[in-house]
Design an enzyme around this catalytic site. Structure first.
Site, PDB file in Angstrom:
ATOM      1  N   ARG A  72       0.853  -1.180   0.000  1.00  0.00           N
ATOM      2  CA  ARG A  72       0.000   0.000   0.000  1.00  0.00           C
ATOM      3  C   ARG A  72       0.892   1.234   0.000  1.00  0.00           C
ATOM      4  O   ARG A  72       1.945   1.250   0.613  1.00  0.00           O
ATOM      5  CB  ARG A  72      -0.898   0.019   1.243  1.00  0.00           C
ATOM      6  N   ASP A 103      -8.969  -0.980  -8.245  1.00  0.00           N
ATOM      7  CA  ASP A 103      -9.312   0.412  -8.500  1.00  0.00           C
ATOM      8  C   ASP A 103      -8.306   1.388  -7.915  1.00  0.00           C
ATOM      9  O   ASP A 103      -8.047   2.444  -8.488  1.00  0.00           O
ATOM     10  CB  ASP A 103     -10.731   0.722  -8.011  1.00  0.00           C
TER      11      ASP A 103
END
Length: 319
Positions: A72, A103
């Site tokens: 992340r 996404d």
């Protein structure tokens, strides 16, 4: 283009390695160099980039996860961080980038596109929530993992005369729950795209019990809420012994199915073709078994839509 890069970002999904393999081998076949960016956008801004050869992607098509690793990187939302990433790409002479992910990964690719850097998005997520494609890489494998678990739970549910609530992944999308619930013969399927009435669910369970049904399976998408809370409510209203299973991250692992391996190979090769043609700012997908590509900026504006006819059919078949 003579040099392209590839990265995986966000949650891993089975088939990502097959996609990486296809990017590398398709590009090298056409005399284009490929550079792997390790640890997603975090690795991009850190310059964790290495040239990949044919042997770099040998023996990975059947492996789950991603050989490029993933991480992340919330700070990639900032413009100055995005520019730092482009500087790293230019340092290696990389002219275009293939981004494999969901996404969040697409939003990073969109940001680079808006800054004039050519990117192509490849949909890799078990959630199947990327607009513009019928299926995403990893969905089929995750679905089969869930089905295998439902079948096993049904065996013990039958033996103990119990109701089982099974919570599955999917974030805010109900595709895994819908497909797994239908394939697993669930009595009720709860998904975020459709409202549900607990009274209807409880009445259906009671009707089944009255006609001699010994067990029931309820599939809940995580986007609906806690499977434990739903299980407690069912037990409180029906009096039936209820057990809850949260499948969790087991759904993201495992060797990809043949469908996911082929899908990943086709989509990734299509992404390379677009970059070789000098086309950036695109996302690839599959619609009615035909490869498509569309504007990646517009793609993120499209809503995720569930198959409502399929949802209605699942309810009709579970009377």
């Amino acid at each position: 283009m003579k040099k392209i890069g590839v990265l995986t970002s966000g949650g891993d999904s089975p088939g990502m390695n097959a996609a990486i393999r296809a990017v590398v081998r398709k590009a090298i076949y056409h005399n284009v160099e490929v550079y792997g960016i390790y640890n997603g956008y975090q690795g991009l801004i850190n310059g964790n980039i290495k040239k990949l050869e044919l042997g770099s992607v040998g023996d990975i098509i059947h492996r789950g996860g991603t050989m490029l690793y993933t991480a992340r990187c919330p700070e990639f939302k900032e413009r100055e961080v995005q520019l730092k990433g482009i500087e790293q790409l230019k340092k290696f002479g990389i002219e275009g980038l293939v981004v494999i992910g969901g996404d969040g990964s697409y939003r990073g690719a969109r940001a680079l596109t808006e800054l004039g850097y050519p990117c192509v998005g490849v949909p890799g997520t078990i959630d199947n929530d990327i607009p513009g494609t019928d299926f995403t890489i990893g969905f089929d494998t995750a679905l089969n993992t869930v089905i295998d678990s439902i079948d096993k739970i049904r065996d013990t549910a039958t033996s103990h005369d119990r109701t089982y609530v099974i919570e599955v992944m999917g974030r805010n999308a109900g595709d895994i729950a819908l497909w797994a619930g239908m394939a697993g013969g669930a009595e009720s399927i709860l998904i975020p795209e459709e409202s549900h009435d607990m009274n209807d669910i409880i009445n259906k369970l009671n009707r089944g019990h009255d006609r001699g049904k010994k067990h029931s399976i309820i599939v809940v998408a995580e986007g609906v809420g806690s499977g434990f809370e739903i299980g407690q409510e069912i037990q409180r209203h029906t009096g039936a012994e209820t057990r809850v299973t949260v499948l969790g991250h087991v759904q993201r692992g495992g060797s990809p199915t043949a469908h996911d391996r082929v899908l990943a190979s086709r989509l990734a090769a299509s992404a390379v073709e677009l970059l070789m043609e000098g086309k950036g700012g695109r996302a690839v997908g599959i619609v009615n078994n035909k490869l498509v590509d569309y504007d990646i900026i517009e793609a993120l504006k499209m809503p995720h839509v569930i198959d409502q006819k399929m949802y209605k059919l699942s309810d009709e078949l579970s009377i």
